[in-house]
Design a protein around this motif. Structure first.
Motif, PDB file in Angstrom:
ATOM      1  N   ILE A 112       0.884  -1.161   0.000  1.00  0.00           N
ATOM      2  CA  ILE A 112       0.000   0.000   0.000  1.00  0.00           C
ATOM      3  C   ILE A 112       0.919   1.206   0.000  1.00  0.00           C
ATOM      4  CG2 ILE A 112      -1.822   1.269   1.169  1.00  0.00           C
ATOM      5  CD1 ILE A 112      -1.255  -2.280   2.208  1.00  0.00           C
ATOM      6  N   ILE A 113       0.767   2.064  -1.023  1.00  0.00           N
ATOM      7  CA  ILE A 113       1.713   3.157  -1.252  1.00  0.00           C
ATOM      8  C   ILE A 113       1.039   4.500  -0.996  1.00  0.00           C
ATOM      9  CG2 ILE A 113       3.303   4.198  -2.919  1.00  0.00           C
ATOM     10  CD1 ILE A 113       3.033   1.542  -4.540  1.00  0.00           C
ATOM     11  N   LYS A 114       1.748   5.372  -0.312  1.00  0.00           N
ATOM     12  CA  LYS A 114       1.273   6.746  -0.112  1.00  0.00           C
ATOM     13  C   LYS A 114       2.299   7.705  -0.693  1.00  0.00           C
ATOM     14  CE  LYS A 114      -0.201  10.150   3.342  1.00  0.00           C
ATOM     15  NZ  LYS A 114      -0.454  10.421   4.782  1.00  0.00           N
ATOM     16  N   CYS A 115       1.840   8.620  -1.556  1.00  0.00           N
ATOM     17  CA  CYS A 115       2.745   9.589  -2.167  1.00  0.00           C
ATOM     18  C   CYS A 115       3.014  10.738  -1.207  1.00  0.00           C
ATOM     19  CB  CYS A 115       2.144  10.123  -3.460  1.00  0.00           C
ATOM     20  SG  CYS A 115       3.222  11.296  -4.307  1.00  0.00           S
ATOM     21  N   ILE A 116       4.280  11.006  -0.949  1.00  0.00           N
ATOM     22  CA  ILE A 116       4.691  12.115  -0.083  1.00  0.00           C
ATOM     23  C   ILE A 116       5.009  13.350  -0.905  1.00  0.00           C
ATOM     24  CG2 ILE A 116       6.344  12.865   1.677  1.00  0.00           C
ATOM     25  CD1 ILE A 116       4.424  10.564   2.488  1.00  0.00           C
ATOM     26  N   SER A 117       5.650  13.142  -2.061  1.00  0.00           N
ATOM     27  CA  SER A 117       5.998  14.253  -2.943  1.00  0.00           C
ATOM     28  C   SER A 117       6.036  13.762  -4.374  1.00  0.00           C
ATOM     29  CB  SER A 117       7.357  14.848  -2.558  1.00  0.00           C
ATOM     30  OG  SER A 117       7.796  15.790  -3.520  1.00  0.00           O
ATOM     31  N   THR A 118       5.340  14.481  -5.279  1.00  0.00           N
ATOM     32  CA  THR A 118       5.319  14.078  -6.687  1.00  0.00           C
ATOM     33  C   THR A 118       6.466  14.676  -7.481  1.00  0.00           C
ATOM     34  OG1 THR A 118       3.885  15.947  -7.271  1.00  0.00           O
ATOM     35  CG2 THR A 118       2.815  13.859  -6.691  1.00  0.00           C
ATOM     36  N   PHE A 119       7.221  15.591  -6.871  1.00  0.00           N
ATOM     37  CA  PHE A 119       8.313  16.235  -7.606  1.00  0.00           C
ATOM     38  C   PHE A 119       9.309  16.819  -6.616  1.00  0.00           C
ATOM     39  CE2 PHE A 119      10.292  19.873  -9.790  1.00  0.00           C
ATOM     40  CZ  PHE A 119      10.778  19.243 -10.921  1.00  0.00           C
ATOM     41  N   ASP A 120      10.552  16.367  -6.723  1.00  0.00           N
ATOM     42  CA  ASP A 120      11.636  16.902  -5.903  1.00  0.00           C
ATOM     43  C   ASP A 120      12.623  17.552  -6.863  1.00  0.00           C
ATOM     44  OD1 ASP A 120      14.165  17.136  -4.538  1.00  0.00           O
ATOM     45  OD2 ASP A 120      13.413  15.767  -3.013  1.00  0.00           O
ATOM     46  N   LYS A 121      12.629  18.887  -6.893  1.00  0.00           N
ATOM     47  CA  LYS A 121      13.432  19.619  -7.867  1.00  0.00           C
ATOM     48  C   LYS A 121      14.910  19.255  -7.767  1.00  0.00           C
ATOM     49  CE  LYS A 121      14.576  22.812 -10.877  1.00  0.00           C
ATOM     50  NZ  LYS A 121      14.411  22.543 -12.333  1.00  0.00           N
ATOM     51  N   GLU A 122      15.443  19.242  -6.562  1.00  0.00           N
ATOM     52  CA  GLU A 122      16.874  18.968  -6.377  1.00  0.00           C
ATOM     53  C   GLU A 122      17.213  17.552  -6.824  1.00  0.00           C
ATOM     54  OE1 GLU A 122      20.222  18.844  -2.786  1.00  0.00           O
ATOM     55  OE2 GLU A 122      18.310  19.890  -2.485  1.00  0.00           O
ATOM     56  N   GLU A 123      16.381  16.576  -6.413  1.00  0.00           N
ATOM     57  CA  GLU A 123      16.638  15.194  -6.798  1.00  0.00           C
ATOM     58  C   GLU A 123      16.439  14.990  -8.303  1.00  0.00           C
ATOM     59  OE1 GLU A 123      17.730  12.526  -5.213  1.00  0.00           O
ATOM     60  OE2 GLU A 123      18.096  13.669  -3.381  1.00  0.00           O
ATOM     61  N   THR A 124      15.459  15.677  -8.871  1.00  0.00           N
ATOM     62  CA  THR A 124      15.205  15.554 -10.312  1.00  0.00           C
ATOM     63  C   THR A 124      16.379  16.092 -11.119  1.00  0.00           C
ATOM     64  OG1 THR A 124      12.810  15.686 -10.010  1.00  0.00           O
ATOM     65  CG2 THR A 124      13.678  16.250 -12.196  1.00  0.00           C
TER      66      THR A 124
END
Length: 360
Positions: free
Chosen positions: A280-292
């Motif tokens: 069961i998955i919960k999204c915490i962040s859909t976009f991490d600028k630094e990691e991207t």
């Protein structure tokens, strides 16, 4: 200590697989390369690829430095570890053989592309060779069978291999979109469908046990969508040691990844089945600028490696190699308290950069 040794063994195996994939060096003719095992080579000639030759002293420089680095970190007992059908020493030997074969092959590629070292690069090679050779005692020099010219030639070949790599990928600079490189962060709850036996081998659950795990997963999912605290559900139910993952596309199990990338921030997935069990998955962040942005750099490097790998493989398939099997089988580590040299690779890095040939 056991954990550290296990990790380094896994690393060595991974590097060995990579090196063989790149070089195809060995008795198996899996890549279509003409391979000839022979003792009809020079007395100290370990192998020859077309006109490029590798001698015993070169192998001993590699092996001795690697040996002393690992013994310094993990102790001499590391060599008592047995891998599948080979000792760890034999495994390291194979890594060295494959890696040096790669360097020799890349030097042949340099001839094809007319890539040469500049005067400044040759001067750096000379400085590196002098620094390393002057660090050796008489016992080390005699044990490895080397002189300064051998060290200079080795550094020169490694530098030329690095230069031909950059020459081939110099025009590769793809545009990577935010979506392609997007990195997301999720939490998950895992109900496993397997166990591990005493040797770490994966044992699948029975059908009944899998059904029970699935039923529990759906019970947990209902609790999650009803608003129960997800962190508490993780603590109570999850069988994964890690609860939070940050990743880009192509890095996780396909089913897990597909579900995760379709979630909005704060959204909880339905029950997702993978080879590991039910999630069961919960999204915490859909976009991490630094990691991207960091992931974009990794993707570009991967593309460059793919381009070089294709060029390399095509070139390798045209070559004939000869291995002095008798000499190769006779090579052993040096066990002498006066032979402690371990900075051959570090000296190269100091003068000439990280190097794409590094084993460490």
């Amino acid at each position: 200590m056991k954990k550290s040794i296990k990790n380094i063994v896994i690393t060595l195996i991974a590097v060995c697989i990579l090196a063989y994939a790149l070089t195809g060096c060995g008795a198996k003719n899996s890549d279509g390369v003409k391979v000839v095992l022979t003792t009809g080579l020079g007395k100290d000639e370990v192998f020859r690829i077309e006109t490029a030759s590798c001698t015993l002293p070169e192998i001993m420089v590699y092996l001795t430095n690697i040996q002393n680095q690992y013994e310094s970190a993990y102790g001499e007992e590391i060599w008592n570890i047995d891998l599948d059908n080979m000792t760890l020493e034999e495994n390291v030997k194979d890594i060295a053989l494959a890696q040096i074969a790669r360097i020799k092959t890349m030097n042949l590629m340099a001839l094809r592309y007319k890539v040469e070292l500049s005067d400044d690069e040759n001067a750096q090679v000379e400085s590196a060779a002098e620094t390393y050779y002057n660090s050796l005692n008489e016992t080390e020099i005699e044990a490895m069978g080397i002189d300064k010219k051998i060290i200079t030639d080795m550094y020169s070949e490694y530098a030329l291999a690095e230069k031909v790599y950059h020459y081939i990928i110099k025009d590769i600079n793809p545009e990577i979109s935010d979506d392609e490189a997007r990195t997301i962060t999720v939490q998950h709850i895992l109900l496993k469908t397997y166990a591990l036996d005493g040797t770490g081998k994966k044992i699948e659950y029975t059908q009944k046990a899998k059904e029970d795990a699935r039923d529990t997963a759906y019970d947990v999912w209902r609790k999650a969508i009803d608003g129960e605290d997800f962190d508490e559900l993780i603590r109570h139910y999850s069988e994964d040691d890690k609860s939070t993952y940050s990743f880009g596309k192509g890095e996780m199990d396909p089913e897990f990844e597909k579900a995760a990338f379709n979630l909005a921030t704060g959204e909880v997935s339905s029950v997702v089945e993978t080879e590991f069990g039910y999630h069961i998955i919960k999204c915490i962040s859909t976009f991490d600028k630094e990691e991207t942005d960091s992931n974009k750099v990794k993707i570009v490097e991967q593309r460059k490696e793919e381009v070089f790998g294709e060029e390399y493989d095509n070139f390798v398939n045209t070559l004939t190699r000869r291995l002095n099997e008798e000499l190769w089988d006779s090579i052993r580590f040096i066990h002498d308290e006066n032979v402690n040299t371990s900075d051959f690779f570090d000296v190269y890095k100091t003068y000439l950069g990280d190097g794409i040939w590094d084993l460490n």
